[in-house]
Design a protein around this motif. Structure first.
Motif, PDB file in Angstrom:
ATOM      1  N   HIS A 102     -14.558  -5.196   8.251  1.00  0.00           N
ATOM      2  CA  HIS A 102     -13.904  -5.538   6.978  1.00  0.00           C
ATOM      3  C   HIS A 102     -13.014  -6.761   7.191  1.00  0.00           C
ATOM      4  O   HIS A 102     -12.121  -6.742   8.037  1.00  0.00           O
ATOM      5  CB  HIS A 102     -13.052  -4.336   6.542  1.00  0.00           C
ATOM      6  CG  HIS A 102     -12.322  -4.500   5.250  1.00  0.00           C
ATOM      7  ND1 HIS A 102     -11.126  -3.865   5.005  1.00  0.00           N
ATOM      8  CD2 HIS A 102     -12.610  -5.198   4.124  1.00  0.00           C
ATOM      9  CE1 HIS A 102     -10.711  -4.160   3.769  1.00  0.00           C
ATOM     10  NE2 HIS A 102     -11.594  -4.973   3.223  1.00  0.00           N
ATOM     11  N   GLU A 107     -10.851  -9.779   4.796  1.00  0.00           N
ATOM     12  CA  GLU A 107     -10.407 -10.029   3.419  1.00  0.00           C
ATOM     13  C   GLU A 107      -9.410 -11.171   3.356  1.00  0.00           C
ATOM     14  O   GLU A 107      -8.505 -11.267   4.198  1.00  0.00           O
ATOM     15  CB  GLU A 107      -9.727  -8.752   2.874  1.00  0.00           C
ATOM     16  CG  GLU A 107      -9.136  -8.895   1.486  1.00  0.00           C
ATOM     17  CD  GLU A 107      -8.489  -7.601   0.983  1.00  0.00           C
ATOM     18  OE1 GLU A 107      -8.051  -6.785   1.822  1.00  0.00           O
ATOM     19  OE2 GLU A 107      -8.424  -7.410  -0.244  1.00  0.00           O
ATOM     20  N   ASP A 115      -5.889  -3.508   7.411  1.00  0.00           N
ATOM     21  CA  ASP A 115      -5.779  -4.021   6.043  1.00  0.00           C
ATOM     22  C   ASP A 115      -4.322  -3.898   5.631  1.00  0.00           C
ATOM     23  O   ASP A 115      -3.697  -2.853   5.860  1.00  0.00           O
ATOM     24  CB  ASP A 115      -6.682  -3.179   5.135  1.00  0.00           C
ATOM     25  CG  ASP A 115      -6.889  -3.795   3.760  1.00  0.00           C
ATOM     26  OD1 ASP A 115      -6.286  -4.846   3.462  1.00  0.00           O
ATOM     27  OD2 ASP A 115      -7.675  -3.207   2.978  1.00  0.00           O
ATOM     28  N   ASP A 174      -3.142  -9.639  -0.309  1.00  0.00           N
ATOM     29  CA  ASP A 174      -3.941  -8.582   0.322  1.00  0.00           C
ATOM     30  C   ASP A 174      -4.886  -9.252   1.314  1.00  0.00           C
ATOM     31  O   ASP A 174      -5.571 -10.224   0.949  1.00  0.00           O
ATOM     32  CB  ASP A 174      -4.717  -7.882  -0.807  1.00  0.00           C
ATOM     33  CG  ASP A 174      -5.451  -6.616  -0.402  1.00  0.00           C
ATOM     34  OD1 ASP A 174      -5.339  -6.189   0.761  1.00  0.00           O
ATOM     35  OD2 ASP A 174      -6.137  -6.051  -1.284  1.00  0.00           O
ATOM     36  N   SER A 175      -4.901  -8.791   2.556  1.00  0.00           N
ATOM     37  CA  SER A 175      -5.899  -9.318   3.483  1.00  0.00           C
ATOM     38  C   SER A 175      -6.176  -8.339   4.623  1.00  0.00           C
ATOM     39  O   SER A 175      -5.374  -7.444   4.894  1.00  0.00           O
ATOM     40  CB  SER A 175      -5.522 -10.717   3.994  1.00  0.00           C
ATOM     41  OG  SER A 175      -4.899 -10.686   5.223  1.00  0.00           O
ATOM     42  N   GLU A 233     -13.463  -9.310  -0.175  1.00  0.00           N
ATOM     43  CA  GLU A 233     -13.352  -8.436   1.003  1.00  0.00           C
ATOM     44  C   GLU A 233     -14.654  -7.720   1.359  1.00  0.00           C
ATOM     45  O   GLU A 233     -14.810  -6.540   1.060  1.00  0.00           O
ATOM     46  CB  GLU A 233     -12.223  -7.423   0.815  1.00  0.00           C
ATOM     47  CG  GLU A 233     -12.215  -6.641  -0.477  1.00  0.00           C
ATOM     48  CD  GLU A 233     -11.047  -5.636  -0.505  1.00  0.00           C
ATOM     49  OE1 GLU A 233     -10.812  -4.956   0.506  1.00  0.00           O
ATOM     50  OE2 GLU A 233     -10.385  -5.545  -1.545  1.00  0.00           O
ATOM     51  N   PHE A 251       0.818  -1.223   0.000  1.00  0.00           N
ATOM     52  CA  PHE A 251       0.000   0.000   0.000  1.00  0.00           C
ATOM     53  C   PHE A 251       0.848   1.268   0.000  1.00  0.00           C
ATOM     54  O   PHE A 251       0.400   2.307  -0.457  1.00  0.00           O
ATOM     55  CB  PHE A 251      -0.934   0.056   1.226  1.00  0.00           C
ATOM     56  CG  PHE A 251      -1.894  -1.098   1.352  1.00  0.00           C
ATOM     57  CD1 PHE A 251      -2.077  -2.011   0.327  1.00  0.00           C
ATOM     58  CD2 PHE A 251      -2.641  -1.271   2.520  1.00  0.00           C
ATOM     59  CE1 PHE A 251      -2.967  -3.076   0.455  1.00  0.00           C
ATOM     60  CE2 PHE A 251      -3.536  -2.326   2.655  1.00  0.00           C
ATOM     61  CZ  PHE A 251      -3.691  -3.227   1.627  1.00  0.00           C
TER      62      PHE A 251
HETATM   63 MG    MG Z   1      -6.977  -5.118   1.526  1.00  0.00          MG
END
Ligand code: MG
Ligand code: MG
Length: 256
Positions: free
Chosen positions: A230, A232, A94, A105-106, A201, A57
């Motif tokens: 959230h 994911e 995240d 991505d999680s 997600e 990110f």
């Molecule tokens: Mg993510």
């Protein structure tokens, strides 16, 4: 264009996802009252870099941090900073890892201290909806089957499903085609094929589905200021059962 991955590429994403899962475990072990979200971000970045990865990110469209940390009514894309965790908060973390050219991505949402049972249930049901969506991510199904499974589960509980933000394909790029909406009609949309790697997600609001963007150009929060959860995973579509490449194992171990 949709990029279907070879087994060799999936192996590389699995390696990236392993570092990511462990980085999440590091962060999970630090979640407590009194810690700032900046400290969590710093530790995650160190851990990812120490394991040969880069935080996906940081620098993505100029996002300034390694983690998106989204407390309470913030849905996603919150900036780590001076927010000090306090009892009653929920906090979504995240993260993404780039390792050997491939992203994973999680995300996971944590309760801090004593949290309202109604909000704890939001977390449980959102996590459950993620797995219900993943169950539908098998070859031959349609994208709408995934979204329907998520939406149907959470709307039954009276929650709102965010429409403006969706899951995505993932691989050499953090965000690839196709989009993976958390809502949909059964039997509609893209036909899923083996080798499709997806970040699924669900973003689920205790109140209404509507969200707004803050003036920083990133932070998304619920319009009614009610909490949002959230969860994911990065998964690969396979013939009979999706394979989950990321893992909450290290998180759940740290929380015991
Ligand atoms: Mg993510
Ligand atoms: Mg994602």
């Amino acid at each position: 264009m949709i990029v279907y991955k070879t087994e060799e590429e999936i192996e590389l994403i699995r390696a990236s996802a392993k570092v990511l899962a462990q980085a999440h475990g590091e962060v999970a072990g630090m979640i407590r009252e009194g810690i700032t979200t900046r400290e969590l971000d710093k530790r995650a970045e160190e851990f990812i870099r120490d394991h040969g990865g880069q935080p996906s990110f940081k620098g993505y469209n100029d996002f300034p941090y390694s983690l998106c940390i989204s407390p309470n009514s913030v849905v996603v894309h919150g900036f780590p900073g001076d927010h000090t965790l306090k009892s009653g908060d929920i906090i979504s973390v995240d993260a993404g890892v780039l390792l050997n050219g491939y992203h994973s991505d999680s995300a996971y949402t944590y309760p801090v201290g004593e949290v309202d049972p109604e909000v704890l249930q939001l977390l449980e049901e959102t996590k459950k909806s993620l797995y219900l969506g993943i169950e539908k991510a098998v070859a031959g199904n349609r994208m709408g089957d995934v979204g329907y499974a998520i939406q149907n589960h959470v709307e039954k509980q009276g929650y709102g499903v965010v429409r403006e933000l969706v899951g995505h394909g993932i691989g050499k790029k953090l965000h690839e085609r196709p989009e993976v909406p958390n809502y949909g009609k059964r039997g509609s949309g893209l036909k899923l094929q083996t080798g499709l790697v997806l970040a699924i997600e669900p973003m689920v609001n205790l109140g209404k589905k509507d969200v707004v963007q803050e003036k920083d150009g990133w932070t998304i929060r619920t319009k009614d200021y009610k909490p949002s959860a959230h969860f994911e995973h990065t998964v690969v579509v396979r013939k009979d059962k999706a394979e989950i490449l990321t893992s909450f194992e290290y998180i759940e171990k740290a929380l015991q």
